[in-house]
Design an enzyme around this catalytic site. Structure first.
Site, PDB file in Angstrom:
ATOM      1  CB  SER A 131      -0.869   0.013   1.263  1.00 51.09           C
ATOM      2  OG  SER A 131      -1.456   1.293   1.435  1.00 51.09           O
TER       3      SER A 131
ATOM      4  CE1 TYR B  24      -3.787  -2.405   5.329  1.00 48.35           C
ATOM      5  CE2 TYR B  24      -3.260  -0.109   4.852  1.00 48.35           C
ATOM      6  CZ  TYR B  24      -3.633  -1.378   4.416  1.00 48.35           C
ATOM      7  OH  TYR B  24      -3.832  -1.600   3.078  1.00 48.35           O
TER       8      TYR B  24
HETATM    9  P1  NAP Z   1     -11.475  -5.951   0.314  1.00 47.26           P
HETATM   10  O1  NAP Z   1     -12.358  -5.256  -0.654  1.00 47.26           O
HETATM   11  O2  NAP Z   1     -11.744  -5.809   1.777  1.00 47.26           O
HETATM   12  O3  NAP Z   1     -11.440  -7.513  -0.046  1.00 47.26           O
HETATM   13  C1  NAP Z   1     -10.683  -8.339   0.788  1.00 47.26           C
HETATM   14  C2  NAP Z   1     -10.505  -9.675   0.114  1.00 47.26           C
HETATM   15  O4  NAP Z   1      -9.600 -10.427   0.953  1.00 47.26           O
HETATM   16  C3  NAP Z   1     -11.789 -10.473   0.019  1.00 47.26           C
HETATM   17  O5  NAP Z   1     -11.745 -11.263  -1.135  1.00 47.26           O
HETATM   18  C4  NAP Z   1     -11.732 -11.335   1.287  1.00 47.26           C
HETATM   19  O6  NAP Z   1     -12.382 -12.595   1.131  1.00 47.26           O
HETATM   20  C5  NAP Z   1     -10.252 -11.601   1.390  1.00 47.26           C
HETATM   21  N1  NAP Z   1      -9.845 -11.926   2.748  1.00 47.26           N
HETATM   22  C6  NAP Z   1     -10.029 -11.218   3.875  1.00 47.26           C
HETATM   23  N2  NAP Z   1      -9.514 -11.882   4.924  1.00 47.26           N
HETATM   24  C7  NAP Z   1      -9.010 -13.045   4.420  1.00 47.26           C
HETATM   25  C8  NAP Z   1      -8.355 -14.149   4.995  1.00 47.26           C
HETATM   26  N3  NAP Z   1      -8.117 -14.227   6.311  1.00 47.26           N
HETATM   27  N4  NAP Z   1      -7.979 -15.164   4.172  1.00 47.26           N
HETATM   28  C9  NAP Z   1      -8.228 -15.118   2.840  1.00 47.26           C
HETATM   29  N5  NAP Z   1      -8.847 -14.093   2.244  1.00 47.26           N
HETATM   30  C10 NAP Z   1      -9.229 -13.067   3.035  1.00 47.26           C
HETATM   31  O7  NAP Z   1      -9.938  -5.542   0.138  1.00 47.26           O
HETATM   32  P2  NAP Z   1      -9.224  -4.587  -0.944  1.00 47.26           P
HETATM   33  O8  NAP Z   1      -9.551  -3.168  -0.603  1.00 47.26           O
HETATM   34  O9  NAP Z   1      -9.485  -5.099  -2.313  1.00 47.26           O
HETATM   35  O10 NAP Z   1      -7.690  -4.812  -0.549  1.00 47.26           O
HETATM   36  C11 NAP Z   1      -6.937  -5.865  -1.100  1.00 47.26           C
HETATM   37  C12 NAP Z   1      -5.464  -5.646  -0.770  1.00 47.26           C
HETATM   38  O11 NAP Z   1      -5.057  -4.383  -1.271  1.00 47.26           O
HETATM   39  C13 NAP Z   1      -5.149  -5.634   0.724  1.00 47.26           C
HETATM   40  O12 NAP Z   1      -3.895  -6.237   0.951  1.00 47.26           O
HETATM   41  C14 NAP Z   1      -5.094  -4.152   1.037  1.00 47.26           C
HETATM   42  O13 NAP Z   1      -4.294  -3.885   2.164  1.00 47.26           O
HETATM   43  C15 NAP Z   1      -4.478  -3.628  -0.233  1.00 47.26           C
HETATM   44  N6  NAP Z   1      -4.721  -2.200  -0.491  1.00 47.26           N
HETATM   45  C16 NAP Z   1      -5.994  -1.732  -0.670  1.00 47.26           C
HETATM   46  C17 NAP Z   1      -6.181  -0.387  -0.939  1.00 47.26           C
HETATM   47  C18 NAP Z   1      -7.543   0.209  -1.175  1.00 47.26           C
HETATM   48  O14 NAP Z   1      -7.657   1.455  -1.177  1.00 47.26           O
HETATM   49  N7  NAP Z   1      -8.583  -0.597  -1.388  1.00 47.26           N
HETATM   50  C19 NAP Z   1      -5.084   0.482  -1.024  1.00 47.26           C
HETATM   51  C20 NAP Z   1      -3.811  -0.042  -0.834  1.00 47.26           C
HETATM   52  C21 NAP Z   1      -3.647  -1.388  -0.583  1.00 47.26           C
HETATM   53  P3  NAP Z   1     -13.781 -12.920   1.885  1.00 47.26           P
HETATM   54  O15 NAP Z   1     -14.761 -11.930   1.322  1.00 47.26           O
HETATM   55  O16 NAP Z   1     -14.060 -14.319   1.527  1.00 47.26           O
HETATM   56  O17 NAP Z   1     -13.525 -12.683   3.338  1.00 47.26           O
END
Ligand code: NAP
Length: 249
Positions: free
Chosen positions: A140, A153
């Site tokens: 991130s 985080y």
């Molecule tokens: P999200 O919308 O919250 O989706 C999370 C995903 O991870 C879902 O598919 C969820 O599956 C899965 N997950 C959660 N806990 C899990 C576990 N214990 N084991 C396996 N799968 C799990 O997340 P996102 O915003 O797309 O973020 C994805 C990644 O990008 C993360 O590493 C986050 O830190 C990073 N990131 C995000 C942003 C942003 O602005 N969105 C920015 C920078 C970095 P289930 O639904 O089955 O629980």
């Protein structure tokens, strides 16, 4: 179809950035393992979308913060596909708390999934990699540019970038490249609501390209790093953020 014949795993691929990455890898010809924790229907939908375009995919449930689940998932992949070429460590969780409110539970929840989960998945994946491979860790921009109330985080994502560099040295001699991607503010189920109101306006104002990101903005860079086009790229942490720097919120 630059990933034709490759086998890829994307953790946390039922939603958000992970789902976008899984679909893009499928479009590029890879067979995609769509990992999820609890959202089976969403993971099945990602699989169906890939298959509807002629691709190959399979959903596998595993909690990526649990060692036994991780081992079980990679054994299932070995049994079904025999080998593995691409690992995308994406499953992550964010808990925003000021230091006064810090709990050990929130610390372990975030470090167990965002850091230990990435390490354990890498350890298990390596047992099934061939002579070449690509590991892409989703970090991130907060790793270098933390928001207010994001100490734990942001520290997990700093650790992701450091372990990425360390593992690129360790695994380079095996022909395995390790890179991280630092998304900026990206619209996903996990961030819905976080970007509303004045904060959202400030975040967009601080983004040179003038909007929030979408999973489809992140995925092509993952495809690039997974492909042979990036054969000379390892140990890098690449911002994919619309140009955000110095958020300071
Ligand atoms: P999200 O919308 O919250 O989706 C999370 C995903 O991870 C879902 O598919 C969820 O599956 C899965 N997950 C959660 N806990 C899990 C576990 N214990 N084991 C396996 N799968 C799990 O997340 P996102 O915003 O797309 O973020 C994805 C990644 O990008 C993360 O590493 C986050 O830190 C990073 N990131 C995000 C942003 C942003 O602005 N969105 C920015 C920078 C970095 P289930 O639904 O089955 O629980």
């Amino acid at each position: 179809m630059k990933l034709s014949g490759k086998i890829a795993v994307v953790t946390g691929a039922s939603k958000g950035i992970g789902a976008g990455i899984a679909r893009a890898l499928g479009d590029a010809g890879a067979t995609v393992i769509v990992n999820y924790a609890s959202s089976k229907d969403d993971a099945d939908e990602v699989v169906s979308l890939i298959q509807s375009k002629g691709g190959k995919a399979r959903a596998i449930q595993a909690d990526m913060s649990k060692s036994a689940d991780i081992t079980r998932m990679f054994e299932a992949i070995r049994d079904d596909f025999g080998t593995l070429d691409i690992l995308v460590n994406n499953a992550g969780v964010a808990v925003f708390q000021m230091i006064e409110d810090l709990t050990e539970e929130a610390f372990h929840q975030q470090f167990n999934l965002n850091v230990l989960g990435y390490l354990l998945a890498t350890r298990e994946a390596l047992k099934h990699f061939g002579t070449l491979g690509s590991i892409i860790n989703i970090s991130s921009i907060l790793s270098t540019d933390p928001y207010l109330a994001s100490s734990v985080y942001s520290a997990t994502k700093g650790a992701v970038d450091t372990l990425t560099f360390a593992l690129s040295r360790e695994l380079g001699p095996r022909g395995i490249r390790v890179n991280s991607i630092l998304p900026g503010h990206t619209n996903t189920p996990g961030t819905s609501g976080n970007f509303a109101g004045t904060l959202g306006e400030k975040l967009i104002a601080g983004t040179p390209l003038g909007r929030f990101g979408e999973p489809e903005d992140i995925a092509p860079v993952v495809v690039f790093l997974a492909s042979d086009d990036a054969h000379w790229v390892t140990g890098e942490s690449i911002r994919v953020s619309g140009g955000v720097r110095g958020v300071g919120y």
